[in-house]
Write a protein that holds these residues in place. Structure first.
Motif, mmCIF file in Angstrom:
data_model
loop_
_atom_site.group_PDB
_atom_site.id
_atom_site.type_symbol
_atom_site.label_atom_id
_atom_site.label_comp_id
_atom_site.label_asym_id
_atom_site.label_seq_id
_atom_site.Cartn_x
_atom_site.Cartn_y
_atom_site.Cartn_z
ATOM 1 N N GLY A 48 0.808 -1.209 0.000
ATOM 2 C CA GLY A 48 0.000 0.000 0.000
ATOM 3 C C GLY A 48 0.841 1.259 0.000
ATOM 4 N N GLU A 49 2.119 1.137 0.363
ATOM 5 C CA GLU A 49 3.028 2.282 0.392
ATOM 6 C C GLU A 49 3.637 2.589 -0.972
ATOM 7 N N ILE A 50 3.302 1.778 -1.988
ATOM 8 C CA ILE A 50 3.757 2.078 -3.354
ATOM 9 C C ILE A 50 2.880 3.220 -3.872
ATOM 10 N N TYR A 51 3.422 4.407 -3.962
ATOM 11 C CA TYR A 51 2.625 5.590 -4.265
ATOM 12 C C TYR A 51 1.997 5.541 -5.650
ATOM 13 N N SER A 52 2.619 4.822 -6.552
ATOM 14 C CA SER A 52 2.111 4.761 -7.927
ATOM 15 C C SER A 52 1.031 3.694 -8.095
ATOM 16 N N LEU A 53 0.852 2.804 -7.102
ATOM 17 C CA LEU A 53 -0.053 1.663 -7.250
ATOM 18 C C LEU A 53 -1.507 2.133 -7.327
ATOM 19 N N GLU A 54 -2.169 1.762 -8.432
ATOM 20 C CA GLU A 54 -3.549 2.172 -8.668
ATOM 21 C C GLU A 54 -4.549 1.024 -8.540
ATOM 22 N N LEU A 55 -4.084 -0.208 -8.755
ATOM 23 C CA LEU A 55 -5.027 -1.314 -8.829
ATOM 24 C C LEU A 55 -4.385 -2.628 -8.393
ATOM 25 N N ILE A 56 -5.109 -3.387 -7.560
ATOM 26 C CA ILE A 56 -4.749 -4.764 -7.232
ATOM 27 C C ILE A 56 -5.926 -5.639 -7.628
ATOM 28 N N GLU A 57 -5.653 -6.634 -8.476
ATOM 29 C CA GLU A 57 -6.697 -7.557 -8.922
ATOM 30 C C GLU A 57 -6.373 -8.964 -8.434
ATOM 31 N N LEU A 58 -7.362 -9.619 -7.860
ATOM 32 C CA LEU A 58 -7.235 -11.021 -7.470
ATOM 33 C C LEU A 58 -8.339 -11.827 -8.141
ATOM 34 N N HIS A 59 -7.938 -12.897 -8.814
ATOM 35 C CA HIS A 59 -8.885 -13.786 -9.470
ATOM 36 C C HIS A 59 -8.641 -15.204 -8.958
ATOM 37 N N ASP A 60 -9.599 -15.754 -8.249
ATOM 38 C CA ASP A 60 -9.512 -17.141 -7.778
ATOM 39 C C ASP A 60 -8.258 -17.394 -6.953
ATOM 40 N N CYS A 61 -8.061 -16.557 -5.950
ATOM 41 C CA CYS A 61 -6.930 -16.728 -5.037
ATOM 42 C C CYS A 61 -7.442 -17.178 -3.669
ATOM 43 N N THR A 62 -6.516 -17.398 -2.751
ATOM 44 C CA THR A 62 -6.873 -17.949 -1.451
ATOM 45 C C THR A 62 -7.616 -16.930 -0.584
ATOM 46 N N THR A 63 -8.316 -17.448 0.410
ATOM 47 C CA THR A 63 -9.046 -16.586 1.349
ATOM 48 C C THR A 63 -8.094 -15.666 2.110
ATOM 49 N N THR A 64 -6.938 -16.189 2.494
ATOM 50 C CA THR A 64 -5.976 -15.379 3.243
ATOM 51 C C THR A 64 -5.362 -14.289 2.363
ATOM 52 N N ALA A 65 -5.135 -14.592 1.078
ATOM 53 C CA ALA A 65 -4.616 -13.579 0.162
ATOM 54 C C ALA A 65 -5.630 -12.455 -0.014
ATOM 55 N N LYS A 66 -6.897 -12.827 -0.141
ATOM 56 C CA LYS A 66 -7.954 -11.826 -0.275
ATOM 57 C C LYS A 66 -8.024 -10.954 0.982
ATOM 58 N N ILE A 121 -6.641 6.610 -4.266
ATOM 59 C CA ILE A 121 -6.122 6.219 -5.579
ATOM 60 C C ILE A 121 -6.185 4.709 -5.761
ATOM 61 N N LEU A 122 -5.828 3.968 -4.725
ATOM 62 C CA LEU A 122 -5.760 2.508 -4.832
ATOM 63 C C LEU A 122 -7.151 1.888 -4.915
ATOM 64 N N LYS A 123 -7.354 1.071 -5.962
ATOM 65 C CA LYS A 123 -8.593 0.327 -6.132
ATOM 66 C C LYS A 123 -8.289 -1.165 -6.017
ATOM 67 N N VAL A 124 -9.257 -1.904 -5.505
ATOM 68 C CA VAL A 124 -9.104 -3.351 -5.335
ATOM 69 C C VAL A 124 -10.262 -4.057 -6.006
ATOM 70 N N TYR A 125 -9.935 -5.116 -6.746
ATOM 71 C CA TYR A 125 -10.962 -5.921 -7.397
ATOM 72 C C TYR A 125 -10.701 -7.383 -7.084
ATOM 73 N N ILE A 126 -11.697 -8.055 -6.496
ATOM 74 C CA ILE A 126 -11.569 -9.476 -6.134
ATOM 75 C C ILE A 126 -12.680 -10.248 -6.814
ATOM 76 N N HIS A 127 -12.276 -11.268 -7.571
ATOM 77 C CA HIS A 127 -13.259 -12.095 -8.291
ATOM 78 C C HIS A 127 -12.997 -13.556 -7.997
ATOM 79 N N ASN A 128 -14.069 -14.298 -7.786
ATOM 80 C CA ASN A 128 -13.957 -15.745 -7.565
ATOM 81 C C ASN A 128 -14.957 -16.465 -8.440
#
Length: 386
Positions: A340-358, A375-382
């Motif tokens: 989260g400290e990466i100032y340029s990071l705009e998006l984290i996407e997780l597709h079919d990952c573990t419960t702990t990763a989510k 700025i940071l957006k999160v998208y989680i899909h299972n």
């Protein structure tokens, strides 16, 4: 008898069809015209990945940065694409949840116009019948959609897209095909699987974009391609390894199914902006980055079907990362907490990952929200329950 094809329709009503389409095309800024015409490279109804199209435009030299503006070539190319979509000349076939175009295409009628205009202006020739080249034509770009002999293509060809069988079962034929085009900048082979990497490709010094499918390792001699910017190796070997001297390829900016020695190798590529690792098995299921392991220019990192369980990294390892995508990483326990400290990071996407990763991603998002970082957006899909 009624016309049966779009080509026949346009031929029977050229003033009406081409006149309307021509107005839209001829009103385009000159910088957009070659980008639009390049859509004719792809067969009818072909689904074009946006990232692939952008790298092709860059390799072809279609993208120019403006003086005084601090935008990368990729960012400028995205603007070009958005402009063409807004003019209804390119179609957005699939979008990501945040509205970005993932896959694009072109209407059949517009594609037919592309082919005619490209042929008339000597921009490109599309081989659609086995006998469409009676003699070597005066073109620099080719899209092979029906098999022809490479001897019918001129040695000055700068771009070849191959969607048809090459019929190259013997080493001598492979050597003969690739050694005929010393001026190639773009070589994209969609239709052939080579048992081993064709070594003669390393002689194509001017290559900027290379896509090839092979079941063997990429040879050390790939480093001879000093102008290469994009390397797509669709490998079919689980124990495929990375050439140790790939770090010598200073212009490499986009790489797509290799894992071994990732840290010690890719960090030496100063212009690497996109890294996609799919179906890779590492000897060690831990990816630990030291303070010296810095991906200076990396903006996109995609990991799909990798066998990682533990990922130890800091925000300083990815100072310019914009997008992190994880797909089917079914063993990975969590994402490094200080991403989260990466100032340029705009998006984290997780597709079919573990419960702990989510859970770790949600925690990162919550921490940034608490700091008023919107700025940071999160998208989680299972697609399944884990």
């Amino acid at each position: 008898m009624l016309p049966k094809t779009l080509s026949e329709i346009i031929a029977s009503h050229p003033n009406k069809c081409l006149g309307v389409l021509g107005l839209s095309y001829h009103h385009l800024p000159n910088r957009l015209k070659p980008c639009f015409l390049s859509m004719g490279d792809f067969p009818e109804d072909f689904q074009v990945d946006t990232w692939r199209l952008i790298q092709l435009w860059i390799a072809e030299g279609f993208i120019r940065t403006s003086s005084g503006r601090h935008e990368s070539l990729e960012e400028v190319a995205k603007h070009y694409l958005e402009d063409l979509i807004s003019r209804n000349l390119i179609m957005a076939r699939k979008k990501r949840f945040n509205g970005e175009v993932k896959v694009c295409g072109i209407h059949d009628l517009l594609r037919e116009f592309c082919l005619i205009e490209a042929e008339m202006t000597k921009f490109m020739h599309v081989v659609r019948t086995p006998f469409s080249l009676a003699q070597k034509p005066n073109f620099r770009r080719f899209s092979i959609q029906k098999y022809i002999s490479h001897k019918l293509l001129p040695p000055v060809a700068r771009s070849i897209h191959c969607f048809s069988s090459l019929d190259l079962p013997f080493e001598s034929r492979i050597h003969g095909f690739f050694s005929s085009f010393n001026h190639l900048r773009v070589l994209a082979i969609f239709s052939a699987l080579f048992v081993s990497f064709p070594l003669v490709i390393r002689k194509l010094f001017h290559l900027r974009y290379l896509q090839v499918q092979c079941s063997g390792n990429i040879p050390e001699s790939i480093s001879e391609l000093q102008n290469l910017q994009t390397l797509i190796s669709d490998a079919y070997s689980l124990d495929m390894t990375l050439p140790r001297n790939i770090w010598m390829m200073k212009n490499l900016r986009c790489f797509k199914f290799i894992w071994e020695e990732i840290s010690s190798t890719f960090i030496m590529l100063p212009h690497l902006e996109e890294l996609k690792l799919k179906h890779c098995l590492a000897d060690d299921d831990v990816w630990k980055l030291s303070d010296k392991d810095i991906f200076k220019s990396l903006k996109l990192l995609l990991l799909s079907d990798v066998n990682l369980k533990c990922w130890e990294a800091r925000s300083d390892n990815f100072p310019n990362l914009k997008r992190l995508v994880l797909k089917k990483c079914k063993d990975l326990k969590k994402i490094p907490t200080n991403f989260g400290e990466i100032y340029s990071l705009e998006l984290i996407e997780l597709h079919d990952c573990t419960t702990t990763a989510k859970a770790s991603v949600r925690k990162i998002k919550q921490e940034q929200d608490d700091l008023d970082n919107n700025i940071l957006k999160v998208y989680i899909h299972n697609s399944y329950t884990n």
